[in-house]
Scaffold this motif. Structure first.
Motif, PDB file in Angstrom:
ATOM      1  N   ILE A  84     -17.077  -1.554  42.183  1.00 20.84           N
ATOM      2  CA  ILE A  84     -15.636  -1.788  42.275  1.00 20.84           C
ATOM      3  C   ILE A  84     -14.908  -0.454  42.182  1.00 20.84           C
ATOM      4  CG2 ILE A  84     -13.633  -2.817  41.120  1.00 20.84           C
ATOM      5  CD1 ILE A  84     -15.559  -4.998  40.115  1.00 20.84           C
ATOM      6  N   GLY A  85     -13.877  -0.298  42.997  1.00 21.50           N
ATOM      7  CA  GLY A  85     -13.056   0.906  42.958  1.00 21.50           C
ATOM      8  C   GLY A  85     -11.592   0.562  42.752  1.00 21.50           C
ATOM      9  N   LEU A  86     -10.897   1.424  42.023  1.00 20.81           N
ATOM     10  CA  LEU A  86      -9.468   1.269  41.776  1.00 20.81           C
ATOM     11  C   LEU A  86      -8.812   2.628  41.991  1.00 20.81           C
ATOM     12  CD1 LEU A  86      -7.021  -0.360  40.657  1.00 20.81           C
ATOM     13  CD2 LEU A  86      -7.685   0.471  38.394  1.00 20.81           C
TER      14      LEU A  86
ATOM     15  N   THR B  87      -4.793   4.601  42.404  1.00 19.86           N
ATOM     16  CA  THR B  87      -3.338   4.514  42.362  1.00 19.86           C
ATOM     17  C   THR B  87      -2.732   5.830  42.815  1.00 19.86           C
ATOM     18  OG1 THR B  87      -3.171   5.260  40.076  1.00 19.86           O
ATOM     19  CG2 THR B  87      -3.365   2.892  40.422  1.00 19.86           C
TER      20      THR B  87
ATOM     21  N   ALA C 126      -9.753   4.852  45.353  1.00 18.30           N
ATOM     22  CA  ALA C 126     -10.564   3.665  45.086  1.00 18.30           C
ATOM     23  C   ALA C 126     -11.971   3.830  45.660  1.00 18.30           C
ATOM     24  CB  ALA C 126      -9.891   2.417  45.651  1.00 18.30           C
TER      25      ALA C 126
ATOM     26  N   ALA D 116     -15.312   4.162  43.290  1.00 17.95           N
ATOM     27  CA  ALA D 116     -16.408   3.206  43.403  1.00 17.95           C
ATOM     28  C   ALA D 116     -17.744   3.913  43.633  1.00 17.95           C
ATOM     29  CB  ALA D 116     -16.136   2.210  44.525  1.00 17.95           C
TER      30      ALA D 116
ATOM     31  N   ASP E 279      -7.888  -4.567  48.699  1.00 14.88           N
ATOM     32  CA  ASP E 279      -6.642  -5.225  48.312  1.00 14.88           C
ATOM     33  C   ASP E 279      -5.685  -4.138  47.834  1.00 14.88           C
ATOM     34  OD1 ASP E 279      -4.837  -7.244  47.794  1.00 14.88           O
ATOM     35  OD2 ASP E 279      -5.722  -7.779  45.865  1.00 14.88           O
TER      36      ASP E 279
ATOM     37  N   THR F  38      -1.391   0.795  44.732  1.00 10.77           N
ATOM     38  CA  THR F  38      -2.624   0.581  43.988  1.00 10.77           C
ATOM     39  C   THR F  38      -3.601  -0.101  44.928  1.00 10.77           C
ATOM     40  OG1 THR F  38      -1.402   0.325  41.921  1.00 10.77           O
ATOM     41  CG2 THR F  38      -3.654  -0.536  41.966  1.00 10.77           C
ATOM     42  N   ALA F  39      -4.810   0.422  45.003  1.00 12.31           N
ATOM     43  CA  ALA F  39      -5.855  -0.148  45.853  1.00 12.31           C
ATOM     44  C   ALA F  39      -7.039  -0.546  44.987  1.00 12.31           C
ATOM     45  CB  ALA F  39      -6.297   0.863  46.902  1.00 12.31           C
ATOM     46  N   THR F  40      -7.539  -1.739  45.231  1.00 11.98           N
ATOM     47  CA  THR F  40      -8.759  -2.235  44.597  1.00 11.98           C
ATOM     48  C   THR F  40      -9.704  -2.623  45.725  1.00 11.98           C
ATOM     49  OG1 THR F  40      -7.444  -3.156  42.799  1.00 11.98           O
ATOM     50  CG2 THR F  40      -9.701  -3.922  42.996  1.00 11.98           C
ATOM     51  N   LEU F  41     -10.988  -2.318  45.550  1.00 10.88           N
ATOM     52  CA  LEU F  41     -11.940  -2.660  46.599  1.00 10.88           C
ATOM     53  C   LEU F  41     -13.318  -2.910  46.009  1.00 10.88           C
ATOM     54  CD1 LEU F  41     -13.755   0.122  47.060  1.00 10.88           C
ATOM     55  CD2 LEU F  41     -11.677   0.826  48.204  1.00 10.88           C
ATOM     56  N   LEU F  42     -14.157  -3.520  46.830  1.00  6.26           N
ATOM     57  CA  LEU F  42     -15.524  -3.809  46.464  1.00  6.26           C
ATOM     58  C   LEU F  42     -16.441  -3.227  47.514  1.00  6.26           C
ATOM     59  CD1 LEU F  42     -17.490  -5.330  44.520  1.00  6.26           C
ATOM     60  CD2 LEU F  42     -17.278  -7.289  46.087  1.00  6.26           C
TER      61      LEU F  42
END
Length: 165
Positions: free
Chosen positions: A7-9, A11, A51, A55, A99, A156-160
């Motif tokens: 998972i990556g985050l 901002t 992100a 990750a 996302d 803000t980005a979240t990814l898998l």
């Protein structure tokens, strides 16, 4: 052998100033202000890079592309995404989903969201899994803080990520 996931985050936030273009997700948005930054200041692409790098355990955009290096001055942020994607290829990662939330009081971003999604899909098409999805959600800060006062924009980005082991 199985699948592993990371998972990556990421901002990013930039001050809005006169005489700069507002660039979000690779789209130039008609507006009287734009991001104050060493590069083009695209907070969506910057958060996405952070992100992805996070990750993979590869630091952040500021380490990889320091804002003290003149070669990155006024650089389009799509360049950074392309460079980070080289690490995805080297490490054999695939993106399961992305996302992104972008916070900006004005202008209205909904008319530009599909073009931003297309830009990200085009930049990362070789790394998107067959079921991956890119989501971009615009929002305001309801008049609160620097963003709410029209002084800043953030993302803000979240990814898998996935990889076979």
């Amino acid at each position: 052998m199985g699948m592993r996931y990371r998972i990556g985050l990421g901002t990013d936030i930039h001050k809005l100033v006169d005489c700069r273009p507002l660039v979000l997700g690779g789209v130039i948005i008609p507006y009287s202000k734009g991001e104050e930054a060493h590069s083009d200041g695209d907070v969506i692409y910057h958060a996405l890079c952070d992100a992805l790098l996070g990750a993979m355990g590869k630091g952040n955009i500021g380490i990889m592309f320091p804002n003290t290096d003149p070669q990155y001055e006024n650089k389009e942020s799509s360049y950074f995404v392309k460079e980070v994607s080289k690490l995805l290829k080297k490490e054999k990662y695939f993106i399961e989903n992305i996302d992104i939330c972008v916070q900006l009081e004005e202008p209205e971003l909904n008319p530009y969201i599909e073009k931003m999604r297309k830009n990200i899909n085009d930049l990362l098409k070789d790394f998107l899994s067959s079921t991956s999805y890119v989501s971009i959600k615009p929002g305001t800060n309801e008049g609160l803080g620097e963003i709410g006062k029209g002084e800043a924009v953030s993302a803000t980005a979240t990814l898998l990520l996935s990889y076979k082991c």
